[in-house]
Scaffold this motif. Structure first.
Motif, short mmCIF file in Angstrom:
data_model
loop_
_atom_site.label_atom_id
_atom_site.label_comp_id
_atom_site.label_asym_id
_atom_site.label_seq_id
_atom_site.Cartn_x
_atom_site.Cartn_y
_atom_site.Cartn_z
N ASP A 9 0.83 -1.20 0.00
CA ASP A 9 0.00 0.00 0.00
C ASP A 9 0.87 1.25 0.00
O ASP A 9 0.49 2.27 -0.56
CB ASP A 9 -0.90 0.02 1.23
CG ASP A 9 -1.96 -1.04 1.19
OD1 ASP A 9 -2.44 -1.45 2.26
OD2 ASP A 9 -2.32 -1.48 0.07
N GLN A 10 2.00 1.16 0.70
CA GLN A 10 2.86 2.32 0.83
C GLN A 10 4.33 1.89 0.76
O GLN A 10 4.71 0.84 1.26
CB GLN A 10 2.61 3.05 2.15
CG GLN A 10 3.48 4.27 2.34
CD GLN A 10 2.83 5.36 3.17
OE1 GLN A 10 1.64 5.33 3.43
NE2 GLN A 10 3.60 6.33 3.57
N VAL A 11 5.10 2.73 0.10
CA VAL A 11 6.55 2.54 0.02
C VAL A 11 7.21 3.84 0.49
O VAL A 11 6.82 4.92 0.04
CB VAL A 11 6.99 2.21 -1.42
CG1 VAL A 11 8.51 2.26 -1.54
CG2 VAL A 11 6.45 0.85 -1.84
N PRO A 18 17.56 4.32 -4.50
CA PRO A 18 16.73 3.71 -5.55
C PRO A 18 15.35 3.33 -5.00
O PRO A 18 15.21 3.04 -3.81
CB PRO A 18 17.52 2.45 -5.94
CG PRO A 18 18.41 2.18 -4.78
CD PRO A 18 18.69 3.48 -4.12
N LEU A 19 14.36 3.35 -5.87
CA LEU A 19 13.02 2.96 -5.45
C LEU A 19 12.47 1.87 -6.35
O LEU A 19 12.82 1.79 -7.54
CB LEU A 19 12.08 4.17 -5.45
CG LEU A 19 11.66 4.80 -6.77
CD1 LEU A 19 10.43 4.10 -7.35
CD2 LEU A 19 11.36 6.28 -6.60
N THR A 20 11.63 1.04 -5.77
CA THR A 20 10.92 0.00 -6.51
C THR A 20 9.48 -0.02 -6.04
O THR A 20 9.22 -0.06 -4.84
CB THR A 20 11.53 -1.39 -6.30
OG1 THR A 20 12.88 -1.39 -6.77
CG2 THR A 20 10.74 -2.45 -7.06
N PHE A 74 5.87 -6.71 -13.19
CA PHE A 74 6.19 -5.50 -13.98
C PHE A 74 6.49 -4.40 -12.97
O PHE A 74 5.73 -3.45 -12.79
CB PHE A 74 5.02 -5.14 -14.89
CG PHE A 74 5.32 -4.05 -15.90
CD1 PHE A 74 4.50 -2.93 -16.00
CD2 PHE A 74 6.38 -4.16 -16.77
CE1 PHE A 74 4.75 -1.93 -16.94
CE2 PHE A 74 6.65 -3.18 -17.71
CZ PHE A 74 5.82 -2.06 -17.79
N HIS A 75 7.62 -4.52 -12.29
CA HIS A 75 7.98 -3.60 -11.22
C HIS A 75 8.50 -2.28 -11.77
O HIS A 75 9.30 -2.26 -12.71
CB HIS A 75 9.04 -4.22 -10.31
CG HIS A 75 8.60 -5.49 -9.64
ND1 HIS A 75 7.28 -5.78 -9.36
CD2 HIS A 75 9.32 -6.56 -9.22
CE1 HIS A 75 7.20 -6.95 -8.78
NE2 HIS A 75 8.42 -7.46 -8.69
N LEU A 76 8.09 -1.20 -11.13
CA LEU A 76 8.52 0.15 -11.51
C LEU A 76 9.76 0.51 -10.69
O LEU A 76 9.80 0.28 -9.47
CB LEU A 76 7.39 1.14 -11.22
CG LEU A 76 7.63 2.60 -11.58
CD1 LEU A 76 7.67 2.77 -13.10
CD2 LEU A 76 6.54 3.48 -10.97
N LYS A 77 10.73 1.12 -11.36
CA LYS A 77 11.98 1.42 -10.67
C LYS A 77 12.49 2.81 -11.06
O LYS A 77 12.17 3.32 -12.15
CB LYS A 77 13.05 0.38 -11.01
CG LYS A 77 12.67 -1.03 -10.61
CD LYS A 77 13.76 -2.03 -10.90
CE LYS A 77 13.31 -3.42 -10.49
NZ LYS A 77 14.38 -4.44 -10.63
#
Lengths: 117, 113
Positions: A9-11, A18-20, A74-77
């Motif tokens: 739900d939250q990152v 870096p973020l994923t 399909f991870h967003l980075k």
């Protein structure tokens, strides 16, 4: 059932790290996959999509996503997060709905990304 | 640049009123969509249209109707607004070919009191 899942739900991430943002899907056939971003009180903005070809897709604002067929993900980075990246992110998959080749998108529930200074 | 315009950003209506939400796109797109967005529920498709005068029910059509008399315009109608229709409404459009990007308007915040 055909579906899209965004397991977080939250990152939270520190600026510069870096973020994923994760996305997995369950659809029959070859998927068309999309990422959108929504800033507060705004509509959704298109970031990137995978249709075919190279599994690594580059999009707007330095984002990229990797299509992984075996893991149905399909991870967003992004290599280095900015505070201005803080927003709600949606993953979607295109679903064929009739013989006339009309499609609609199945949406994940969204992941709220917070980038801390 | 791609443009989907929702004429009203913020509306407050009374229970039982008839409400019209208008959407116009300038990209000659065949497909148009109406979604509602609620916290924790994501985006839910209300209706969509893939041609003038054509409409298809989405996942939550109850309490709504739509009109598409011209290619560029897709209207959402709440025949008798209720408080549970308080939400953010998003219009979108796309070309009909598979894999084409959907473009969204800025959204209409509807409050029914």
């Amino acid at each position: 059932a055909q579906s899209v899942a965004q397991p977080e739900d939250q990152v939270n991430v520190a600026e510069g790290n870096p973020l994923t943002v994760k996305c997995t899907y369950s659809v029959s056939g070859n998927p068309y996959l999309f990422w959108y971003v929504q800033y507060p009180n705004r509509g959704l903005q298109f970031l990137l999509k995978y249709i075919t070809g190279d599994n690594l897709v580059k999009g707007s604002y330095g984002f990229e996503a990797e299509f992984n067929k075996s893991q149905t993900s399909f991870h967003l980075k992004k290599p280095s997060a900015l505070v201005s990246d803080s927003a709600l992110y949606f993953c979607a998959v295109s679903l064929l709905i009739n013989a006339g080749n009309n499609r609609k998108l199945i949406w994940g529930l969204g992941t709220s990304l917070a980038v801390n200074p | 640049d791609v443009k989907v315009t929702q004429s009203s950003r913020y509306l407050v209506k009374r229970t039982g009123e008839k409400v019209f939400l208008e959407c116009v796109q300038d990209m000659d797109h065949e497909n148009m969509f109406w979604y509602r967005q609620d916290p924790g529920l994501g985006l839910r498709l209300i209706y969509f249209s893939y041609d003038v005068k054509m409409k298809e029910k989405g996942d939550i059509p109850e309490g709504y109707s739509v009109s598409r008399e011209k290619k560029e315009r897709f209207s959402l109608i709440l025949e008798s607004a209720s408080t549970n229709q308080t939400s953010m409404y998003l219009c979108a459009s796309s070309l009909i070919r598979a894999g084409n990007t959907i473009y969204f308007g800025e959204g209409s915040w509807l409050t029914v009191v």
